[in-house]
Scaffold this active site. Sequence first.
Site, mmCIF file in Angstrom:
data_model
loop_
_atom_site.group_PDB
_atom_site.id
_atom_site.type_symbol
_atom_site.label_atom_id
_atom_site.label_comp_id
_atom_site.label_asym_id
_atom_site.label_seq_id
_atom_site.Cartn_x
_atom_site.Cartn_y
_atom_site.Cartn_z
ATOM 1 N N LYS A 187 53.505 37.456 47.656
ATOM 2 C CA LYS A 187 52.812 37.739 46.559
ATOM 3 C C LYS A 187 54.459 37.799 45.414
ATOM 4 C CE LYS A 187 48.433 37.388 45.176
ATOM 5 N NZ LYS A 187 47.311 35.680 44.533
ATOM 6 N N ILE B 5 40.752 43.947 38.640
ATOM 7 C CA ILE B 5 39.889 43.257 37.466
ATOM 8 C C ILE B 5 38.126 43.379 38.052
ATOM 9 C CG2 ILE B 5 38.586 41.128 36.704
ATOM 10 C CD1 ILE B 5 41.410 42.029 35.595
ATOM 11 N N SER C 125 49.447 35.772 40.439
ATOM 12 C CA SER C 125 50.305 37.044 40.926
ATOM 13 C C SER C 125 49.217 37.921 41.291
ATOM 14 C CB SER C 125 51.672 36.998 40.636
ATOM 15 O OG SER C 125 52.364 37.551 41.640
#
Length: 271
Positions: A166, A195, A148
């Site tokens: 999402k 990330i 998600s």
Amino acid sequence: MNITDVFPRDLFRGKALFVTGGGSGINLGIAKTFAALGAKVAICGRTQERLDGAAAELRALGAEVFAQVADVRDYAALESAMLAAKEALGPMHVLVAGAAGNFPAAAEALSANGFKAVVDIDLLGSFNAARAAFAQLKETRGSITFISAGMAYMPYAFQAHVGAAKAGVDMLMKDLALEWGRHGIRVNSIVPGPIEGTEGVRRLVSSDAVKEKLTKAIPLRRFGTPDDIGQVAVFLASPLASYVTGTVLVADGGQNLPGSGVWATLALGGE
Ligand code: NAP
Ligand code: COA
């Protein structure tokens, strides 16, 4: 820290993982973490060359690998990839549904087809993956992890399409956890924070200066790594999580705690 410092090297020995969108980024990072713990790994995506590169990286870790082109929007193609993966590697124990699409777009400039493209890949694609995997996961009493995003529960500027998709993924996760618990199938979601080195960050973080400001707004003061997400994916699929289903595991360094305001300001061009 290596994952094998914490978990036994053969934790997933003899077990097969299937990762949609496993050819790159966070999803490939997850696949590598499982491979390091002995899993057999199947991946799909839309690009053969990308899958070939990822398969080589996974084989270098000692994994048996199966890779097949399949667009998650195409149920028949996905089902056929999962059946072929079963032939090659044995029945699936873990599904990671990570294929997704994202681009920043102001809602008033987003076309209906642009909105639909993201909902189709993220939400319909996640349902397709879970539905096509069901029979195998019932056989193994396996688990599903959806990938998600924070947009599922916080509004973000220029992400209306992603937020809608999402949020749908997380509700789908809860519905499936409710229905499929009786088959021993656990279903959870991971919300990764930003990330490092991923396509998602390349698309949403426009410069190093913006990244620096965003980093200061994260309580742990850093972006995450694919390993950070691989580790929690391993936990959710492991016996340590045997009573965990229907949950959203947020692995974001606390990024959600101050809210999405800083991100919204920077996305809208402010300081
Ligand atoms: P990525 O490398 O672009 O990963 C997406 C993968 O999905 C690619 O390998 C892509 O390969 C595949 N894909 C896209 N459309 C597909 C389709 N229709 N059918 C099958 N495969 C498809 O991006 P990422 O940033 O690592 O994102 C991975 C996941 O993490 C996504 O679910 C994303 O929403 C989530 N996430 C990322 C971040 C972040 O910081 N990056 C934060 C929160 C959540 P092809 O293009 O070759 O098909
Ligand atoms: N801004 C606004 N609209 C955009 C856009 C952008 N940056 N990129 C695509 N769109 C719109 C297109 O214009 C099209 O709408 P239209 O027909 O009204 O013009 C619609 O989205 C579909 O575009 P298309 O290129 O045909 O979609 P696709 O199915 O080939 O690709 C995407 C899907 C658009 C999500 C593409 O960005 C992609 O493949 N992403 C995968 C990788 C990724 O996003 N990784 C990040 C982490 S999830």
